[in-house]
Design a protein around this motif. Structure first.
Motif, PDB file in Angstrom:
ATOM      1  N   ALA A 123       0.858  -1.186   0.000  1.00 45.64           N
ATOM      2  CA  ALA A 123       0.000   0.000   0.000  1.00 45.64           C
ATOM      3  C   ALA A 123       0.893   1.234   0.000  1.00 45.64           C
ATOM      4  N   GLN A 124       0.491   2.235  -0.725  1.00 49.36           N
ATOM      5  CA  GLN A 124       1.326   3.426  -0.864  1.00 49.36           C
ATOM      6  C   GLN A 124       1.149   4.404   0.294  1.00 49.36           C
ATOM      7  N   ASP A 125       0.120   4.228   1.082  1.00 49.49           N
ATOM      8  CA  ASP A 125      -0.096   5.146   2.194  1.00 49.49           C
ATOM      9  C   ASP A 125      -0.574   4.371   3.421  1.00 49.49           C
ATOM     10  N   LYS A 126      -0.861   5.090   4.475  1.00 48.44           N
ATOM     11  CA  LYS A 126      -1.265   4.484   5.725  1.00 48.44           C
ATOM     12  C   LYS A 126      -2.616   3.823   5.557  1.00 48.44           C
ATOM     13  N   PRO A 127      -2.946   2.808   6.352  1.00 49.43           N
ATOM     14  CA  PRO A 127      -2.146   2.183   7.403  1.00 49.43           C
ATOM     15  C   PRO A 127      -1.674   0.785   6.997  1.00 49.43           C
ATOM     16  N   TYR A 128      -0.899   0.672   5.931  1.00 49.09           N
ATOM     17  CA  TYR A 128      -0.297  -0.596   5.516  1.00 49.09           C
ATOM     18  C   TYR A 128      -1.331  -1.634   5.097  1.00 49.09           C
ATOM     19  N   ALA A 129      -2.472  -1.191   4.633  1.00 54.47           N
ATOM     20  CA  ALA A 129      -3.507  -2.120   4.158  1.00 54.47           C
ATOM     21  C   ALA A 129      -3.923  -1.718   2.756  1.00 54.47           C
ATOM     22  N   GLN A 130      -4.093  -2.716   1.899  1.00 54.40           N
ATOM     23  CA  GLN A 130      -4.620  -2.443   0.576  1.00 54.40           C
ATOM     24  C   GLN A 130      -6.096  -2.066   0.669  1.00 54.40           C
ATOM     25  N   GLY A 133      -8.661  -4.339   2.110  1.00 56.39           N
ATOM     26  CA  GLY A 133      -7.756  -5.313   2.726  1.00 56.39           C
ATOM     27  C   GLY A 133      -7.521  -4.992   4.185  1.00 56.39           C
ATOM     28  N   TYR A 134      -6.649  -5.759   4.815  1.00 58.78           N
ATOM     29  CA  TYR A 134      -6.433  -5.674   6.254  1.00 58.78           C
ATOM     30  C   TYR A 134      -4.948  -5.545   6.566  1.00 58.78           C
ATOM     31  N   ALA A 135      -4.658  -5.096   7.779  1.00 59.13           N
ATOM     32  CA  ALA A 135      -3.273  -5.040   8.233  1.00 59.13           C
ATOM     33  C   ALA A 135      -3.242  -5.193   9.743  1.00 59.13           C
ATOM     34  N   ILE A 136      -2.093  -5.614  10.237  1.00 56.72           N
ATOM     35  CA  ILE A 136      -1.823  -5.637  11.672  1.00 56.72           C
ATOM     36  C   ILE A 136      -0.848  -4.509  11.943  1.00 56.72           C
ATOM     37  N   VAL A 137      -1.228  -3.597  12.824  1.00 51.33           N
ATOM     38  CA  VAL A 137      -0.403  -2.410  13.065  1.00 51.33           C
ATOM     39  C   VAL A 137      -0.273  -2.145  14.559  1.00 51.33           C
ATOM     40  N   ASP A 138       0.794  -1.437  14.890  1.00 53.22           N
ATOM     41  CA  ASP A 138       0.967  -0.919  16.240  1.00 53.22           C
ATOM     42  C   ASP A 138       0.585   0.558  16.186  1.00 53.22           C
ATOM     43  N   ILE A 139      -0.311   0.988  17.062  1.00 53.19           N
ATOM     44  CA  ILE A 139      -0.733   2.388  17.006  1.00 53.19           C
ATOM     45  C   ILE A 139      -0.302   3.175  18.239  1.00 53.19           C
ATOM     46  N   SER A 140       0.479   2.567  19.117  1.00 52.70           N
ATOM     47  CA  SER A 140       0.830   3.253  20.355  1.00 52.70           C
ATOM     48  C   SER A 140       1.871   4.333  20.147  1.00 52.70           C
ATOM     49  N   GLY A 141       2.794   4.119  19.201  1.00 57.92           N
ATOM     50  CA  GLY A 141       3.843   5.113  18.982  1.00 57.92           C
ATOM     51  C   GLY A 141       3.583   6.026  17.810  1.00 57.92           C
ATOM     52  N   GLY A 142       2.464   5.850  17.147  1.00 56.67           N
ATOM     53  CA  GLY A 142       2.148   6.736  16.046  1.00 56.67           C
ATOM     54  C   GLY A 142       2.695   6.293  14.707  1.00 56.67           C
ATOM     55  N   GLU A 157       3.196  -1.016  22.452  1.00 59.60           N
ATOM     56  CA  GLU A 157       2.431  -2.014  23.197  1.00 59.60           C
ATOM     57  C   GLU A 157       1.014  -2.269  22.661  1.00 59.60           C
ATOM     58  N   LYS A 158       0.499  -1.449  21.748  1.00 61.87           N
ATOM     59  CA  LYS A 158      -0.892  -1.598  21.311  1.00 61.87           C
ATOM     60  C   LYS A 158      -0.968  -2.065  19.859  1.00 61.87           C
ATOM     61  N   TRP A 159      -1.423  -3.305  19.666  1.00 60.28           N
ATOM     62  CA  TRP A 159      -1.583  -3.854  18.326  1.00 60.28           C
ATOM     63  C   TRP A 159      -3.062  -3.893  17.952  1.00 60.28           C
ATOM     64  N   TYR A 160      -3.354  -3.544  16.719  1.00 56.98           N
ATOM     65  CA  TYR A 160      -4.722  -3.543  16.202  1.00 56.98           C
ATOM     66  C   TYR A 160      -4.764  -4.216  14.833  1.00 56.98           C
ATOM     67  N   VAL A 161      -5.920  -4.819  14.521  1.00 53.02           N
ATOM     68  CA  VAL A 161      -6.251  -5.179  13.140  1.00 53.02           C
ATOM     69  C   VAL A 161      -6.926  -3.953  12.540  1.00 53.02           C
ATOM     70  N   VAL A 162      -6.551  -3.590  11.330  1.00 52.86           N
ATOM     71  CA  VAL A 162      -7.200  -2.467  10.663  1.00 52.86           C
ATOM     72  C   VAL A 162      -7.747  -2.923   9.313  1.00 52.86           C
ATOM     73  N   TYR A 163      -8.959  -2.472   9.000  1.00 50.62           N
ATOM     74  CA  TYR A 163      -9.584  -2.739   7.702  1.00 50.62           C
ATOM     75  C   TYR A 163      -9.703  -1.426   6.945  1.00 50.62           C
ATOM     76  N   ARG A 164      -9.324  -1.455   5.673  1.00 51.10           N
ATOM     77  CA  ARG A 164      -9.367  -0.252   4.849  1.00 51.10           C
ATOM     78  C   ARG A 164     -10.475  -0.404   3.799  1.00 51.10           C
ATOM     79  N   TYR A 204     -10.898   4.262   8.347  1.00 49.27           N
ATOM     80  CA  TYR A 204     -10.338   2.947   8.628  1.00 49.27           C
ATOM     81  C   TYR A 204     -11.069   2.352   9.827  1.00 49.27           C
ATOM     82  N   VAL A 205     -11.177   1.049   9.860  1.00 47.42           N
ATOM     83  CA  VAL A 205     -11.860   0.354  10.950  1.00 47.42           C
ATOM     84  C   VAL A 205     -10.820  -0.429  11.742  1.00 47.42           C
ATOM     85  N   TYR A 206     -10.759  -0.197  13.050  1.00 48.60           N
ATOM     86  CA  TYR A 206      -9.765  -0.840  13.903  1.00 48.60           C
ATOM     87  C   TYR A 206     -10.414  -1.793  14.912  1.00 48.60           C
TER      88      TYR A 206
END
Length: 215
Positions: A123-130, A133-142, A157-164, A204-206
């Motif tokens: 993916a060319q931009d945030k959050p690493y999901a097509q 599509g879906y991605a696993i991301v850490d959102i605690s540090g930005g 410390e905070k992991w989320y599934v994100v759907y784009r 995005y859906v987290y």
């Protein structure tokens, strides 16, 4: 006269039947759209839960690659190298799972479904999901999402599934409304603290996977 009256009455009956058919057809169309939107929303939530379960299994098996205090992910090495420190390499889960890394393959083996799910694809931009599509991301540090705390970039410390969602698809709006309606019961968020809404921007859906500090 009787023939004309009978013909007029028959015409009225025919118009009434046509009107009823049009109304029923419109109702069926609306019902069909609602059913499709609900089915798509169910599929998205199901996929997010599957990915969440896979991530938790990955964490259990690869815990040696997660530092106990900073929660930095060190895969494929069980430690942060001096070169990484010098280059300020971001050791978060989305970078480990980038499509050009081996880490993604280690995660995908835990995803048990017959459906072809795109996870952390190119993916060319945030959050690493097509798109769609879906991605696993850490959102605690930005990093990777813009949702974390930029003043504490070494928190992981905070992991989320994100759907784009594909917001350019006109049929997606109803599906997003279905997700909004189930946000509280299913734990769907639009950012780190607020429940998901269909008009979220960026949209995005987290779903939370884990907060290591709360374990």
């Amino acid at each position: 006269m009787k023939t004309k009256s009978r013909n007029a009455f028959t015409m009225i009956e025919l118009l009434i039947v046509i009107a009823i058919i049009v109304i029923l057809a419109g109702g069926l169309m609306i019902y069909g759209e609602e059913t499709m939107a609900s089915a798509k929303a169910n599929n998205v939530i199901s996929n997010m839960k599957i990915i969440k379960t896979a991530a938790l299994e990955w964490i259990a098996d690869y815990s040696d690659y997660i530092e106990p205090y900073t929660y930095v992910v060190t895969y494929p090495l069980p430690y942060i190298t001096a070169k990484d420190l010098r280059n300020k390499i971001e050791k978060n889960i989305q970078n480990v799972m980038r499509s050009d890394k081996n880490g993604r393959a280690t995660m995908m083996k835990y995803i048990q479904t017959s459906e072809n799910i795109s996870v952390n694809g190119i993916a060319q931009d945030k959050p690493y999901a097509q798109t769609d599509g879906y991605a696993i991301v850490d959102i605690s540090g930005g990093y990777g999402t813009g949702l974390g705390d930029p003043y504490n970039p070494l928190q992981y410390e905070k992991w989320y599934v994100v759907y784009r969602p594909d917001t350019n698809n006109k049929n997606v709006k109803k599906m997003l409304q279905k997700l909004e309606g189930r946000a509280r019961t299913e734990g769907l968020y639009k950012n780190a603290t607020e429940y998901y809404t269909a008009n979220a921007s960026p949209n995005y859906v987290y779903m939370e996977i884990i907060d290591f500090k709360k374990r």
